[in-house]
Design a protein around this motif. Sequence first.
Motif, PDB file in Angstrom:
ATOM      1  N   PHE A 117       0.942  -1.045   0.188  1.00 50.12           N
ATOM      2  CA  PHE A 117       0.111   0.030   0.074  1.00 50.12           C
ATOM      3  C   PHE A 117       1.043   1.245   0.058  1.00 50.12           C
ATOM      4  CE2 PHE A 117      -2.326  -3.413   2.100  1.00 50.12           C
ATOM      5  CZ  PHE A 117      -3.459  -3.455   1.422  1.00 50.12           C
ATOM      6  N   PHE A 118       0.474   2.239  -0.869  1.00 52.05           N
ATOM      7  CA  PHE A 118       1.535   3.350  -0.945  1.00 52.05           C
ATOM      8  C   PHE A 118       0.947   4.670  -1.077  1.00 52.05           C
ATOM      9  CE2 PHE A 118       0.026   1.756  -5.347  1.00 52.05           C
ATOM     10  CZ  PHE A 118       0.152   3.105  -5.916  1.00 52.05           C
ATOM     11  N   TRP A 119       1.691   5.697  -0.523  1.00 52.84           N
ATOM     12  CA  TRP A 119       1.211   7.206  -0.995  1.00 52.84           C
ATOM     13  C   TRP A 119       2.324   7.807  -1.720  1.00 52.84           C
ATOM     14  CZ3 TRP A 119       2.405  11.430   2.779  1.00 52.84           C
ATOM     15  CH2 TRP A 119       1.839  12.847   2.321  1.00 52.84           C
ATOM     16  N   ALA A 120       2.096   8.313  -2.907  1.00 49.44           N
ATOM     17  CA  ALA A 120       3.167   8.943  -3.670  1.00 49.44           C
ATOM     18  C   ALA A 120       2.858  10.269  -4.024  1.00 49.44           C
ATOM     19  CB  ALA A 120       3.911   7.858  -4.642  1.00 49.44           C
ATOM     20  N   GLY A 121       3.112  11.221  -3.673  1.00 44.53           N
ATOM     21  CA  GLY A 121       2.625  12.589  -4.144  1.00 44.53           C
ATOM     22  C   GLY A 121       1.190  12.647  -4.025  1.00 44.53           C
ATOM     23  N   GLU A 122       0.691  12.688  -5.321  1.00 40.51           N
ATOM     24  CA  GLU A 122      -1.071  13.025  -5.194  1.00 40.51           C
ATOM     25  C   GLU A 122      -1.740  11.654  -5.624  1.00 40.51           C
ATOM     26  OE1 GLU A 122      -1.148  15.797  -8.497  1.00 40.51           O
ATOM     27  OE2 GLU A 122      -0.980  17.564  -7.055  1.00 40.51           O
ATOM     28  N   ALA A 123      -1.118  10.412  -5.275  1.00 37.25           N
ATOM     29  CA  ALA A 123      -1.605   9.282  -5.596  1.00 37.25           C
ATOM     30  C   ALA A 123      -1.609   8.473  -4.127  1.00 37.25           C
ATOM     31  CB  ALA A 123      -0.909   8.407  -6.522  1.00 37.25           C
ATOM     32  N   LEU A 124      -2.863   7.695  -4.068  1.00 41.40           N
ATOM     33  CA  LEU A 124      -2.760   6.728  -2.751  1.00 41.40           C
ATOM     34  C   LEU A 124      -3.301   5.567  -3.541  1.00 41.40           C
ATOM     35  CD1 LEU A 124      -2.833   6.477   0.247  1.00 41.40           C
ATOM     36  CD2 LEU A 124      -5.137   7.055   0.197  1.00 41.40           C
ATOM     37  N   GLY A 125      -2.712   4.486  -3.036  1.00 39.28           N
ATOM     38  CA  GLY A 125      -3.094   2.867  -3.797  1.00 39.28           C
ATOM     39  C   GLY A 125      -2.377   1.859  -3.440  1.00 39.28           C
ATOM     40  N   TRP A 126      -2.606   0.555  -4.115  1.00 34.89           N
ATOM     41  CA  TRP A 126      -2.364  -0.670  -3.754  1.00 34.89           C
ATOM     42  C   TRP A 126      -1.941  -1.450  -4.780  1.00 34.89           C
ATOM     43  CZ3 TRP A 126      -4.872  -4.579  -6.106  1.00 34.89           C
ATOM     44  CH2 TRP A 126      -4.267  -5.798  -5.803  1.00 34.89           C
ATOM     45  N   ARG A 127      -0.916  -2.100  -4.689  1.00 36.93           N
ATOM     46  CA  ARG A 127      -0.361  -3.038  -5.662  1.00 36.93           C
ATOM     47  C   ARG A 127      -0.072  -4.372  -5.111  1.00 36.93           C
ATOM     48  NH1 ARG A 127       4.521   0.723  -5.948  1.00 36.93           N
ATOM     49  NH2 ARG A 127       3.209   1.446  -7.240  1.00 36.93           N
ATOM     50  N   GLY A 128      -0.352  -5.493  -5.835  1.00 34.02           N
ATOM     51  CA  GLY A 128      -0.148  -6.655  -5.558  1.00 34.02           C
ATOM     52  C   GLY A 128       0.120  -7.780  -6.533  1.00 34.02           C
ATOM     53  N   LEU A 129       1.367  -8.733  -6.017  1.00 31.79           N
ATOM     54  CA  LEU A 129       1.600  -9.719  -6.838  1.00 31.79           C
ATOM     55  C   LEU A 129       1.218 -11.022  -6.673  1.00 31.79           C
ATOM     56  CD1 LEU A 129       4.062 -10.510  -9.110  1.00 31.79           C
ATOM     57  CD2 LEU A 129       5.298 -11.009  -6.965  1.00 31.79           C
ATOM     58  N   ARG A 130       0.608 -11.348  -7.837  1.00 36.33           N
ATOM     59  CA  ARG A 130      -0.294 -12.681  -7.844  1.00 36.33           C
ATOM     60  C   ARG A 130       0.528 -13.739  -8.738  1.00 36.33           C
ATOM     61  NH1 ARG A 130      -1.430 -10.456  -4.016  1.00 36.33           N
ATOM     62  NH2 ARG A 130      -3.489  -9.610  -3.208  1.00 36.33           N
TER      63      ARG A 130
END
Length: 275
Positions: free
Chosen positions: A85-98
């Motif tokens: 889960f990340f906050w980068a500048g003007e973006a808040l999100g999630w990334r996941g590896l499957r």
Amino acid sequence: MKRITGLLLAVLLPGLFLQPALAQDQKTALVPLPSVDDFTRGKDGWGFGLGLGVEYESAYEGSDEFGFEIDPAGAVQWRRGHDIFFWAGEALGWRGLRSDIWLFEAAIGFDEGRKESDSDDGRLDGLGDTDEGIEVVLQARRAFNADWRYWLDGRVVSGENGNLGLFGMGRRFGEKKDGSGSEIGIVAVFHDSERANRDFGINPSQSAASGLNEANLSGGFRSIGINYNYRTYINENWQVFGEALYEHYGSDIQDSPIARNNYEAEVGIGFIYVF
């Protein structure tokens, strides 16, 4: 949708005697792609990266004016297994590896729009400022194998000012799994009529105020682009990154009076300190 500094950055690599120790300290990134930053060092918990980047880029989409811009770089991340889960500048999100070959990402970001003042030469006078808005980005990347040497990419950007669809492919160079090395990608971009006219359309009132001919665009093909990313470690904490982008517009956009160039381009370099 934002790379030709490899020779310069290679000079900054640490000496051969430092490489074995550094390789032992660095853990496997979520995926070993330079374009996907991972500051967690392969461990569960918090990761922090903070730095600055300098970009030389088009003043706005379709502009024939270029200039330098300094932007913050880095992110705050929290990792648990194969999820970040990340906050980068003007973006808040999630990334996941499957399954080792699928990377999914969902993020909410802010679209700053375009301002008349973006053109120092007055190219946008009379057009007014385009609306700012919130965007949702959904992305899926599929690697051909677990080393992420080749992959396919699909993204949807949906917001208050229209929608974009991006479809691409890429190749990673380098052998390390810590996110360093380089990669190159090719992407085709499509937009709906709302997004097309937000960026390149001119309505009757804008035409009267600016003196430019009216332009009403339909949805469809927007551009084809190529991008290059580079990332390496100077030492245990410092990263250097570089990126270059070239985007060539389709004929409908080239016909718009807003598009003074038939392309958009950008090149940048920066440093990040990983805590």
